[in-house]
Design a protein around this motif. Sequence first.
Motif, short mmCIF file in Angstrom:
data_model
loop_
_atom_site.label_atom_id
_atom_site.label_comp_id
_atom_site.label_asym_id
_atom_site.label_seq_id
_atom_site.Cartn_x
_atom_site.Cartn_y
_atom_site.Cartn_z
N GLU A 91 -1.43 -3.94 -1.17
CA GLU A 91 -0.75 -5.23 -1.14
C GLU A 91 0.25 -5.30 0.03
O GLU A 91 1.46 -5.47 -0.17
CB GLU A 91 -0.03 -5.49 -2.47
N PRO A 92 -0.21 -5.15 1.27
CA PRO A 92 0.70 -5.16 2.43
C PRO A 92 1.40 -6.51 2.56
O PRO A 92 0.80 -7.56 2.29
CB PRO A 92 -0.25 -4.90 3.61
N SER A 93 2.65 -6.47 2.98
CA SER A 93 3.43 -7.71 3.08
C SER A 93 3.53 -8.23 4.49
O SER A 93 3.98 -9.36 4.71
CB SER A 93 4.85 -7.46 2.53
N ASP A 94 3.13 -7.44 5.49
CA ASP A 94 3.17 -7.91 6.87
C ASP A 94 2.05 -7.24 7.68
O ASP A 94 1.34 -6.36 7.17
CB ASP A 94 4.54 -7.64 7.51
N LEU A 95 1.90 -7.65 8.93
CA LEU A 95 0.81 -7.15 9.76
C LEU A 95 0.94 -5.66 10.04
O LEU A 95 -0.07 -4.95 10.13
CB LEU A 95 0.77 -7.93 11.08
N ASP A 96 2.14 -5.16 10.18
CA ASP A 96 2.32 -3.73 10.43
C ASP A 96 1.79 -2.90 9.26
O ASP A 96 1.13 -1.87 9.45
CB ASP A 96 3.79 -3.40 10.68
N ALA A 97 2.10 -3.37 8.05
CA ALA A 97 1.63 -2.66 6.86
C ALA A 97 0.11 -2.78 6.74
O ALA A 97 -0.57 -1.81 6.37
CB ALA A 97 2.31 -3.20 5.61
N LEU A 98 -0.44 -3.94 7.06
CA LEU A 98 -1.89 -4.15 6.99
C LEU A 98 -2.60 -3.24 8.00
O LEU A 98 -3.69 -2.72 7.73
CB LEU A 98 -2.23 -5.61 7.26
N ALA A 99 -1.98 -3.03 9.14
CA ALA A 99 -2.58 -2.19 10.18
C ALA A 99 -2.74 -0.74 9.75
O ALA A 99 -3.53 0.00 10.32
CB ALA A 99 -1.75 -2.26 11.46
N GLU A 100 -2.00 -0.34 8.72
CA GLU A 100 -2.09 1.04 8.23
C GLU A 100 -3.29 1.27 7.33
O GLU A 100 -3.63 2.41 7.01
CB GLU A 100 -0.80 1.41 7.48
N VAL A 101 -3.93 0.20 6.90
CA VAL A 101 -5.07 0.33 5.98
C VAL A 101 -6.29 0.81 6.76
O VAL A 101 -6.59 0.31 7.85
CB VAL A 101 -5.37 -1.03 5.30
N GLN A 102 -7.02 1.79 6.19
CA GLN A 102 -8.22 2.31 6.83
C GLN A 102 -9.28 1.22 6.95
O GLN A 102 -9.59 0.53 5.98
CB GLN A 102 -8.78 3.48 6.01
#
Length: 617
Positions: free
Chosen positions: A585-596
């Motif tokens: 459940e990423p809250s921003d693009l930086d967090a989403l970028a960490e998803v494989q």
Amino acid sequence: MNADASAMPARRAWYSGGMSQSALDVLRHVFGYDAFRGVQGEIVDHVATGGDALVLMPTGGGKSLCYQLPALLRQGTAVVVSPLIALMQDQVEALRQLGVKAAFLNSSLDAAESLAVERAFSDGALDLLYVAPERLLTPRFLSRLERAHIALFAIDEAHCVSQWGHDFRPEYRQLTMLHERFPDVPRIALTATADAPTRREIVERLGLEDARQFVSSFDRPNIRYTIVSRDDGRRQLVDFLRDRRRDSGIVYCLSRKKVEQTAEFLVAQGFTALPYHAGLDSEMRAAHQRRFLREDGIVMVATIAFGMGIDKPDVRYVAHLDLPKSLEGYYQETGRAGRDGDPADAWMAYGLGDAVLLQRMIEESESGEERKRLERRKLDALIGFCESTACRRQGLLTYFGEPHAGDCGNCDNCIAPPRSWDATVAAQKALSCVYRTGQRFGAAHVIDVLRGAETQKVFQFGHDHVTTYGIGKELDAKQWRSVFRQLVAGGWLAVDVEGHGSLRLTSASSALLKGETTLTLRAETEKAPRRRESRNAEVLSDLPDEAAHRFDALRRWRSEVAREQGVPAYVIFHDATLRQIALAEPSDLDALAEVQGVGAAKLERYGRDVLETLIGG
């Protein structure tokens, strides 16, 4: 499509003279992954630095990355040889979603589109070019290759080079000329299906004697193998599919007629089933393939003309209503399930008639005696696999020369170990009855004689007067069919294909008839196999409720985007990536970028929509 390829900007090389970025950097930036799987990293390193390689890796093991990433690391364009139009199109679209400059050349393009792709190739505007072997071998294209800057040659589906294999393509035998004409260009040959003799032939035919060989495990632990004795194949298939209506799957049949009849039957049972075979016109085949790739819950009923190279990762089951021709064929066809690594099923209904039909096809073929002997051995190995009481995975991997301890916990024989019984007396009765009826009849009639049936055929041939008439009433017809099937599989009986499938004794029969040896057979199960819930349901059950809701919302968003673009949903994001997004459940693009699985291009293209979907979901 590919018509705009010539307008693509000149490619950016990841290596400029020396290495400007590491392979891991490219893996993360382009493909969105932090680490290689298995030997991928070694292969990429070897090929990127100019080495030749032969790669044997199971379907779903990540073979494509082994040449796609070196293509980005080396200067020039990688030329990928593939016989599979559907796979070319899928992989090119998936690469473009990643921001990679890719195109294909095959018969699906018109003259103008082909010319645009060729110009882009000549201009150095492509990272990868997929080409059919027939096109590559033309003087015109070879001349264009001579003038181009080639990063590497990738020869996909390399087992097609083997004349003894299950998918021989004569054009592949000519690909050794790539090494002769371009000795300084590295080559990587890849396949998911090759036993030891086929591997040796690939090396010899493609001139890969000095190439480094990378052999990964052939094991597909996420696939559950189940083989049932065919009683009423269609009813058994419906029982298997009943709780899988939301899943995508493939049902294989041997003949075109059976494909169409099975598809019609499944439609009548409320399934969304489509036929696919070489006898359908090309537009219908293409339309059915598109629906299978882009929609959920489609059952593709097909001959083996369908599926090879299909890049759909979320096929949840592969079912066989007829016996395939070899264990290689079985492995490759079942390998189309569960490419995403999630749970999948390989289910097959098998009967003695399959073995009879395939033996007849071998004997009636125009192949030479050497080829026929090989095909008989392969069929014997497959029948032995079907009748085995041991771990299915162990038997399958052993065939490919890979040791396995057994007890895999994910096949029918391990989940519910079959009972065995002393069948010596029953086998003696069966063999005696075959002999007393003149070794001129198939199993069905011999079983009628054993059980004392009062049929017109029994009376016509006077078999109600032979000494074996009625001596087998202790077993029902289903149990006797199991006995005869296993006697054929074990070599106690042979099928006379020239005698319309009649059974005859073999040299091994004598010892059994004389009581000099005993025989233990697999017992026929009395209860129907335990039905499994949908594999998609299993996947969802692993998610907490809130994450499951987010996952469903993301899948709906992905379906809409895929429809708008006219591409399969999985080229946008795989289910595995959506599941990780739903959990994190990423809250921003930086967090989403960490998803494989979320690389730079996809983050830029879809990132904000994904975050909005999570908020709305």
